[in-house]
Every structure is written in structure tokens, then in C-alpha cells.
Scaffold this active site. Structure first.
Site: not given
Ligand code: UT7
Length: 325
Positions: A113, A252, A282
Site C-alpha cells: 500500500c 493511506h 482500502n
Molecule cells: O493496507 C494494508 C494495511 N492493513 C491494515 O492496516 C489493517 C490493520 N488491521 C486492522 O485494521 C484491524 O486489525 C482489523 C480491521 C483487520 C480487525 O479489527 P480488530 O478490531 O483488530 O478485530 P479483531 O481481529 O480483534 O476481531 C474482533 C472480533 C473477532 O471475534 P471474537 O473472536 O472476538 O468473537 C472476529 O472474529 O471481530 C470478529 N470479526 C468480525 N465480525 C464481524 C472479524 N472480522 C469481522 C467481520 N464482521 N468482518
């Protein structure tokens, strides 16, 4: 001698997919996506439209705005993580042909990115070393093709788009690209990568597989906040400018929370960051030029405005450019 962004334009595919549309296909909700990322919609390229098609459309608009003919171009750089063909030929060569140009240098840059900022730096260096007068710097992606639709934690994040800049050498000291910082932390390479099954030998009968995105969201999130913070600190240290001197910071667009967290560390008001992640999600290397094109169309970029571009992404890479518009 200065290197300026002479014109900027974007191409956004028409198909607009809302969070609610996605929630009909995968186990997610509008509330989760919006509260965790700031994303409301994304645009997806239709079947048959390749990264080079998006790039070419954006490039045509940028050339028309700059009043530059294709044969005036000395090079075409395409930053992309989703080339038409993996390996070769470069998408930039396909774009050259689709534009009806020939002869000028054309190559791709792979820096995730951060690709547009890396490409802008390479283009500036080329022009400063007199490799011509005008070049095209394009960020273009069709990430929706490589998303694993079974993985809700990444499927909801990405969109397709292209942004193109005509960069030119001009004789106005103090304008254009004033300073750049590029960096990478290769130890995080597998925190965000394309999973591919390797072929074992020249005699392997394995079918080619379509690569798909794999991301360690927490690691990338932490890296991104640290990268943004480090880039802002370094730019303030390496230039004579203070935060108040900047009209805009253009990050970004990966996650609105990343930008908010970095902004909070410096007490930067949210309005100082240009954000459009809600509409496009993104779009990787396209996100910064798409943001610039939108800002320009809205009249938000005035001649002599000081802006800072901030990028981070797969690699893990990071980069920044300070530009006097
Ligand atoms: O451009 C390249 C660079 N990329 C980035 O900068 C991305 C960096 N990372 C992020 O932006 C975040 O880590 C994410 C947006 C990818 C994820 O957000 P998060 O707040 O870190 O969520 P998480 O992975 O800790 O997930 C929390 C919960 C989980 O459920 P449990 O285990 O707490 O029950 C996931 O299974 O949210 C769940 N989850 C979802 N629920 C509904 C993960 N994805 C989804 C979804 N819809 N799409």
C-alpha cells in the site's frame, strides 16, 4: 529544478457494494465493519476489467488535465500489488500499450500500500537525474479478485480503484516533492501476504493456484500506527516545517482508527487528515492518489499548500512525502 505533480486523476469502478450487501453473503454486519474500520462501501471492478484497464482510464484523465500527449512521457511507473500478470510482463508496459504510447520506460513497483509513495520517489529521482521531463506515476489495484471471501476479517476491507499523477520537472524552486522518507521492516513480510501454493519442480503437475490475501490484522495495525507516528516525527525532524504549516495530511486509507490513533499522539485534529475510506475502503497503492484526485476536484488543494503523504503496507513498508502543491 523541481518535480511537481502536474495533474492527478482517478478511476473508480461503478459497481458500489455496501456493507449491508456484503452482510447478505458473509457473516458480518454494517455495524461491525463501520465501527472497526470506518468503511461503509467499496467499489469493485467488473469481470474482465484488469488492473491495467483501471490504470489506463485514470492515466488518460491525468494526461488530459495536464495537457500532455502520451508521446511526451519519458516513463510510466505502476505501483500495484495486483498486476495483470504475476511476475511478468509489468502492468506498466500493458498500460503503455493501452495508452497508445511506445518507447518510454515502463515498469512496476511492488511496495504494498506504500507503492504510490515509493513510485513518486523513484519518479522524482529519475526526473532530477534528467531521465526526461514528464512521467506517469500510477497506483492501481483490483484487490477484490484476491480477497478470500471465506475470511470475513479481510474480505470486508478492500476495494478496487486507480489513481494517476503526471509528474513533471519545472523550473520553480521550492515547489513539488520537497522531501521523502522510505522504509521497510521485512521481518513482518508474512504479516500481510498473498498465500500461494508453491510448485515443487519443473515437472510438477499442480495446477496454478489463485493467490489470496492473508493478514495478521493485529500485527499490521500496531505496525501501521507506529509507522505513521515515526513518519510524522521524521518529517518534522528532517524538514524545517511544523505541523501547523501543513494544510493536509493525506494518509493511506486502511482503517480510520489507525489514523485517529496516530493523530492523537500528536494532538492533530481529525479534520487535518483527508479521509475517504468510508466510500472506497482500502484500495492499497491507489488510495493516496485517489484521495488527492478527490481533494483536487473538491478544490481543497491550493497552489503552494504544504501537504504530507503517509503510507504503510505489505512488506512491511512505510513511506512519506512532503509536497508543496
Ligand atoms: O493496507 C494494508 C494495511 N492493513 C491494515 O492496516 C489493517 C490493520 N488491521 C486492522 O485494521 C484491524 O486489525 C482489523 C480491521 C483487520 C480487525 O479489527 P480488530 O478490531 O483488530 O478485530 P479483531 O481481529 O480483534 O476481531 C474482533 C472480533 C473477532 O471475534 P471474537 O473472536 O472476538 O468473537 C472476529 O472474529 O471481530 C470478529 N470479526 C468480525 N465480525 C464481524 C472479524 N472480522 C469481522 C467481520 N464482521 N468482518
Amino acid at each position: 529544478m523541481s518535480v511537481v505533480i502536474r495533474s492527478i486523476a482517478s478511476y473508480i469502478p461503478e459497481l458500489r457494494v455496501t456493507n449491508d450487501d456484503l452482510a447478505k453473503k458473509i457473516d458480518t454486519t454494517d455495524e461491525w465493519i463501520h465501527s472497526h474500520t470506518g468503511i461503509s462501501t467499496r467499489h469493485l471492478a467488473p469481470d474482465g476489467m484488469q488492473t491495467s484497464d483501471l490504470a489506463t482510464e485514470a492515466a488518460k484523465k491525468a494526461l488530459a488535465k495536464a495537457n500532455i500527449q502520451v508521446n511526451d512521457l519519458d516513463f510510466i511507473l505502476v505501483a500495484t500489488a495486483t498486476p495483470d500478470y504475476f511476475g511478468f510482463p509489468a502492468t506498466a508496459c500493458i498500460v503503455q500499450d493501452k495508452l497508445g504510447a511506445s518507447g518510454c520506460a515502463a515498469f512496476d513497483i511492488t511496495a504494498g500500500c506504500t507503492g504510490f509513495i515509493y513510485a513518486l520517489d523513484v519518479a522524482s529521482s529519475m526526473l532530477e537525474r534528467h531521465h526526461g521531463k514528464h512521467g506517469l506515476v500510477i497506483g492501481a489495484e483490483t484487490l477484490s479478485r484476491l480477497v478470500d471471501w471465506e475470511d470475513r476479517s479481510t474480505a470486508v476491507l478492500f476495494g478496487d480503484a486507480a489513481g494517476a499523477a503526471v509528474v513533471s520537472q519545472i523550473d520553480e524552486p521550492g515547489r513539488g516533492v520537497l522531501s521523502t522518507v522510505l522504509g521497510a521492516e521485512g521481518s513482518g513480510a508474512l504479516d500481510l501476504y498473498m498465500v500461494q501454493t508453491p510448485r515443487t519442480s519443473a515437472y510438477s503437475r499442480m495446477e496454478p493456484v489463485v493467490p489470496k490475501i492473508s493478514m495478521n490484522g493485529h500485527h499490521v495495525y500496531d505496525f501501521a500506527v507506529k509507522a505513521m507516528t515515526t513518519l510524522i516525527e521524521r518529517m518534522l525532524h528532517e524538514t524545517v516545517y511544523k505541523l501547523e504549516d501543513f494544510a493536509w495530511l493525506v494518509p493511506h486509507q486502511a482503517n480510520a482508527r489507525i489514523v485517529q490513533a496516530a493523530g492523537k499522539r500528536f494532538g492533530i485534529p481529525e479534520e487535518k487528515f483527508y479521509m475517504n475510506i468510508a466510500e472506497y475502503a482500502n484500495t492499497s497503492s491507489a488510495s493516496i492518489p485517489v484521495a488527492l484526485a478527490e481533494m483536487e476536484e473538491k478544490g481543497l488543494l491550493k497552489t503552494n499548500d504544504l501537504i504530507m503523504l503517509l503510507g504503510f503496507g505489505s512488506g512491511l513498508t512505510y513511506g512519506s512525502a512532503v509536497i508543496r502543491w
